[in-house]
Design a protein around this motif. Structure first.
Motif, PDB file in Angstrom:
ATOM      1  N   ALA A   1     -13.582   7.543  -7.672  1.00  0.00           N
ATOM      2  CA  ALA A   1     -13.624   8.951  -7.269  1.00  0.00           C
ATOM      3  C   ALA A   1     -12.239   9.586  -7.362  1.00  0.00           C
ATOM      4  N   PHE A   2     -11.216   8.848  -6.911  1.00  0.00           N
ATOM      5  CA  PHE A   2      -9.857   9.398  -7.026  1.00  0.00           C
ATOM      6  C   PHE A   2      -9.460   9.553  -8.487  1.00  0.00           C
ATOM      7  N   MET A   3      -9.711   8.523  -9.272  1.00  0.00           N
ATOM      8  CA  MET A   3      -9.337   8.585 -10.686  1.00  0.00           C
ATOM      9  C   MET A   3     -10.143   9.627 -11.450  1.00  0.00           C
ATOM     10  N   GLY A   4     -11.304   9.993 -10.914  1.00  0.00           N
ATOM     11  CA  GLY A   4     -12.114  11.035 -11.525  1.00  0.00           C
ATOM     12  C   GLY A   4     -11.703  12.432 -11.106  1.00  0.00           C
TER      13      GLY A   4
ATOM     14  N   THR B   1       0.832  -1.194   0.000  1.00  0.00           N
ATOM     15  CA  THR B   1       0.000   0.000   0.000  1.00  0.00           C
ATOM     16  C   THR B   1       0.867   1.245   0.000  1.00  0.00           C
ATOM     17  N   MET B   2       0.287   2.336  -0.487  1.00  0.00           N
ATOM     18  CA  MET B   2       1.041   3.571  -0.670  1.00  0.00           C
ATOM     19  C   MET B   2       0.082   4.750  -0.684  1.00  0.00           C
ATOM     20  N   VAL B   3       0.645   5.923  -0.845  1.00  0.00           N
ATOM     21  CA  VAL B   3      -0.152   7.143  -0.995  1.00  0.00           C
ATOM     22  C   VAL B   3      -0.190   7.515  -2.474  1.00  0.00           C
ATOM     23  N   TYR B   4      -1.377   7.574  -3.053  1.00  0.00           N
ATOM     24  CA  TYR B   4      -1.584   8.114  -4.394  1.00  0.00           C
ATOM     25  C   TYR B   4      -1.980   9.587  -4.229  1.00  0.00           C
ATOM     26  N   TYR B   5      -1.468  10.446  -5.093  1.00  0.00           N
ATOM     27  CA  TYR B   5      -1.862  11.846  -4.980  1.00  0.00           C
ATOM     28  C   TYR B   5      -2.098  12.462  -6.360  1.00  0.00           C
ATOM     29  N   ASN B   6      -3.021  13.404  -6.379  1.00  0.00           N
ATOM     30  CA  ASN B   6      -3.377  14.157  -7.578  1.00  0.00           C
ATOM     31  C   ASN B   6      -2.553  15.434  -7.561  1.00  0.00           C
ATOM     32  N   ALA B   7      -1.468  15.470  -8.321  1.00  0.00           N
ATOM     33  CA  ALA B   7      -0.544  16.609  -8.298  1.00  0.00           C
ATOM     34  C   ALA B   7      -1.220  17.893  -8.771  1.00  0.00           C
ATOM     35  N   ASP B   8      -2.186  17.775  -9.684  1.00  0.00           N
ATOM     36  CA  ASP B   8      -2.863  18.971 -10.180  1.00  0.00           C
ATOM     37  C   ASP B   8      -3.716  19.632  -9.099  1.00  0.00           C
ATOM     38  N   LEU B   9      -4.396  18.806  -8.270  1.00  0.00           N
ATOM     39  CA  LEU B   9      -5.184  19.386  -7.178  1.00  0.00           C
ATOM     40  C   LEU B   9      -4.284  20.051  -6.143  1.00  0.00           C
TER      41      LEU B   9
ATOM     42  N   TYR C   1      -2.568   0.371  -9.245  1.00  0.00           N
ATOM     43  CA  TYR C   1      -1.585   1.141 -10.000  1.00  0.00           C
ATOM     44  C   TYR C   1      -1.794   1.055 -11.513  1.00  0.00           C
ATOM     45  N   GLY C   2      -1.902  -0.155 -12.015  1.00  0.00           N
ATOM     46  CA  GLY C   2      -2.066  -0.318 -13.455  1.00  0.00           C
ATOM     47  C   GLY C   2      -3.336   0.339 -13.965  1.00  0.00           C
ATOM     48  N   ARG C   3      -4.390   0.264 -13.165  1.00  0.00           N
ATOM     49  CA  ARG C   3      -5.659   0.856 -13.575  1.00  0.00           C
ATOM     50  C   ARG C   3      -5.565   2.380 -13.558  1.00  0.00           C
ATOM     51  N   VAL C   4      -4.950   2.943 -12.522  1.00  0.00           N
ATOM     52  CA  VAL C   4      -4.768   4.396 -12.487  1.00  0.00           C
ATOM     53  C   VAL C   4      -3.924   4.831 -13.691  1.00  0.00           C
ATOM     54  N   GLN C   5      -2.889   4.060 -13.952  1.00  0.00           N
ATOM     55  CA  GLN C   5      -1.970   4.369 -15.050  1.00  0.00           C
ATOM     56  C   GLN C   5      -2.684   4.389 -16.396  1.00  0.00           C
ATOM     57  N   SER C   6      -3.595   3.480 -16.613  1.00  0.00           N
ATOM     58  CA  SER C   6      -4.270   3.393 -17.905  1.00  0.00           C
ATOM     59  C   SER C   6      -5.519   4.269 -17.981  1.00  0.00           C
ATOM     60  N   THR C   7      -6.064   4.670 -16.824  1.00  0.00           N
ATOM     61  CA  THR C   7      -7.319   5.413 -16.786  1.00  0.00           C
ATOM     62  C   THR C   7      -7.127   6.923 -16.720  1.00  0.00           C
ATOM     63  N   VAL C   8      -6.198   7.364 -15.879  1.00  0.00           N
ATOM     64  CA  VAL C   8      -6.067   8.801 -15.633  1.00  0.00           C
ATOM     65  C   VAL C   8      -5.281   9.465 -16.758  1.00  0.00           C
ATOM     66  N   LYS C   9      -5.963  10.319 -17.501  1.00  0.00           N
ATOM     67  CA  LYS C   9      -5.339  11.018 -18.629  1.00  0.00           C
ATOM     68  C   LYS C   9      -5.406  12.541 -18.499  1.00  0.00           C
ATOM     69  N   ASP C  10      -6.244  13.025 -17.571  1.00  0.00           N
ATOM     70  CA  ASP C  10      -6.474  14.463 -17.533  1.00  0.00           C
ATOM     71  C   ASP C  10      -5.896  15.167 -16.310  1.00  0.00           C
TER      72      ASP C  10
ATOM     73  N   LYS D   1     -11.678  13.773  -8.018  1.00  0.00           N
ATOM     74  CA  LYS D   1     -12.512  14.370  -6.974  1.00  0.00           C
ATOM     75  C   LYS D   1     -11.803  14.489  -5.622  1.00  0.00           C
ATOM     76  N   PHE D   2     -10.711  13.754  -5.443  1.00  0.00           N
ATOM     77  CA  PHE D   2      -9.978  13.793  -4.178  1.00  0.00           C
ATOM     78  C   PHE D   2      -8.488  13.950  -4.459  1.00  0.00           C
ATOM     79  N   PRO D   3      -7.769  14.669  -3.605  1.00  0.00           N
ATOM     80  CA  PRO D   3      -6.331  14.821  -3.827  1.00  0.00           C
ATOM     81  C   PRO D   3      -5.494  13.619  -3.395  1.00  0.00           C
ATOM     82  N   ILE D   4      -6.016  12.769  -2.476  1.00  0.00           N
ATOM     83  CA  ILE D   4      -5.209  11.691  -1.901  1.00  0.00           C
ATOM     84  C   ILE D   4      -6.030  10.412  -1.786  1.00  0.00           C
ATOM     85  N   MET D   5      -5.388   9.299  -2.057  1.00  0.00           N
ATOM     86  CA  MET D   5      -5.960   7.980  -1.786  1.00  0.00           C
ATOM     87  C   MET D   5      -4.860   7.099  -1.221  1.00  0.00           C
TER      88      MET D   5
END
Length: 430
Positions: free
Chosen positions: A270-273, A158-166, A286-295, A275-279
């Protein structure tokens, strides 16, 4: 742990590229069919690698068909014992590791002892001692034993995922320390943003609770809890800190009070969309975030302020004792352990156990694997909180939900965890 995102699915995915139906839909199979169950999404690293393994298996086994049935994690978690006691059991199945799951089924005689096969095929040479712990069980069903009842072909943590843009949008610094993390969450709350995407209906919330406790624990604490090597005090500094800090994070608005009813899939979506800065969750995303998050730009880090994190080998391949095609099952496992399949898994956002490091070319995948190696080097894999006791997963879900909705105090929640643990300890003679 286990693997997420597919919880509560009750569908059978009969995907044309992975399945050619044969025989009837009832129990049992034929000598020309390998019945395979797993619960990884097709876009996950494991889903991609195992889809290729199915193709290679059918190419190298003319006349044999793989009948793949996609199950939900929760579906298998709750029903495995019943299914493996019936004629509906598959030939090969992905299953959660630990005393409460694979250990319990091995004790009940429902899983095949693969020790001879592991040695003959050299799988033991590919897995480090720390990964082997969750594959081997003793007569009590306690991990770290001498008989192989499962084989993993990936690892997880487990780890911390973060939305750098937020973070940039709200002028919040990306944290490097635990104090930085708390300060960042305070800034988000002040801006009207709930910092953490959390799922309290399933595993994510209890894993965050455990991670907070781990930040005040050491390896002996983990061994005492998971392998019954010493007395466990659920009101010690670590457990108390975990429960009180989690409850405090809810009060401060770091965790939404509605998260008690949110499942793992909704948390991740919600994170991949954006809506939240941290998960805070596992490498299985990881693989799903990598292939899903484009924006938006995103990144990960090890949980700050802790030398340990939840993690272990990945879920394990198990061969039910009632499997009619054990040799075919072993052949399929062997394909997933080969370099080509391992390299594919690694470049798809997974953590392979036997890849060629030079073959991992994706930069984010390299970072994922390097952080995992950091944990391994400091002996920081601390397993999962639900492992020690059969049925403990549901106990932890309920207890953590009470911390979220405030229906029980941290002290009462810790009492709730202590009871089933002590009862199980007496049953196993720990």
């Amino acid at each position: 742990m286990f693997t997420p995102g597919k919880a509560l699915l009750a569908v059978l995915a009969l995907t044309a590229s992975l399945l050619v139906a044969c025989g009837d839909d009832g129990g049992g199979g034929s000598a020309n069919e390998l019945r395979l169950w797993h619960y990884e999404g097709p876009d996950s690293a494991m889903g991609k690698a195992w889809a290729e393994a199915i193709k290679e298996f059918e190419d190298t086994h003319p006349g044999v068909t793989v009948t793949f049935e996609e199950k939900g994690f929760e579906q298998i978690q709750k029903n495995a014992q019943m299914v493996l006691n019936s004629d509906e059991a598959p030939d090969l199945m992905e299953y959660n590791k630990g005393n409460a799951t694979a250990g319990l089924l091995s004790k009940q005689g429902l899983l095949t002892d693969m020790s001879a096969e592991v040695t003959e095929r050299g799988w033991d040479k590919l897995l480090s001692p720390s990964l082997q712990t969750t594959c081997k069980y003793d007569e009590r069903g306690v991990m770290g034993g001498d008989k192989w009842f499962g084989v993993p072909n990936y690892a997880e943590y487990t780890m911390v995922y973060y939305n750098a843009d937020l973070f940039a949008q709200h002028k919040v610094e990306i944290p490097e320390t635990f104090d930085d993390l708390v300060a960042a969450m305070d800034e988000f709350v002040a801006a009207g943003v709930t910092p953490l995407s959390v799922g309290g209906k399933e595993y994510p919330a209890q894993q965050l609770f455990y991670q907070l406790a781990l930040s005040k624990a050491d390896k002996q604490w983990v061994d005492d809890l998971q392998q019954y090597k010493g007395k466990v005090d659920f009101h010690d500094e670590a457990w108390t800190y975990g429960a009180e800090t989690f409850a405090d994070w809810v009060k401060k608005g770091y965790i939404g009070k509605d998260s008690a009813g949110i499942d793992a899939e909704s948390m991740g979506v919600a994170f991949m969309g954006g809506k939240f800065p941290i998960m805070v969750s596992g490498s299985w995303w990881y693989g799903r975030v990598q292939s899903t998050v484009k924006d938006f730009e995103w990144g990960t880090m090890l949980f700050p302020g802790s030398d340990m994190a939840l993690g272990s080998s990945g879920n394990i391949w198990v061969v039910p004792e009632g499997s009619e095609n054990k040799e075919l099952a072993y052949d399929f496992i062997d394909i997933t352990m080969k370099k080509a399949n391992q390299n594919l898994l690694g470049n798809s956002g997974g953590i392979p156990v036997a890849a060629d490091p030079a073959a991992i070319t994706d930069e984010k995948s390299k970072e994922l694997i390097e952080n995992y190696q950091t944990l391994v080097d400091r002996d920081g894999l601390a397993y999962y909180p639900d492992w020690p006791v059969p049925g403990y997963y549901d106990v932890l879900v309920s207890a953590t939900q009470k911390l979220i909705n405030g229906s029980a105090s941290p002290d009462e929640v810790l009492d709730e965890l202590a009871g089933p643990y002590e009862e199980n300890l007496a049953n196993v003679g720990g």
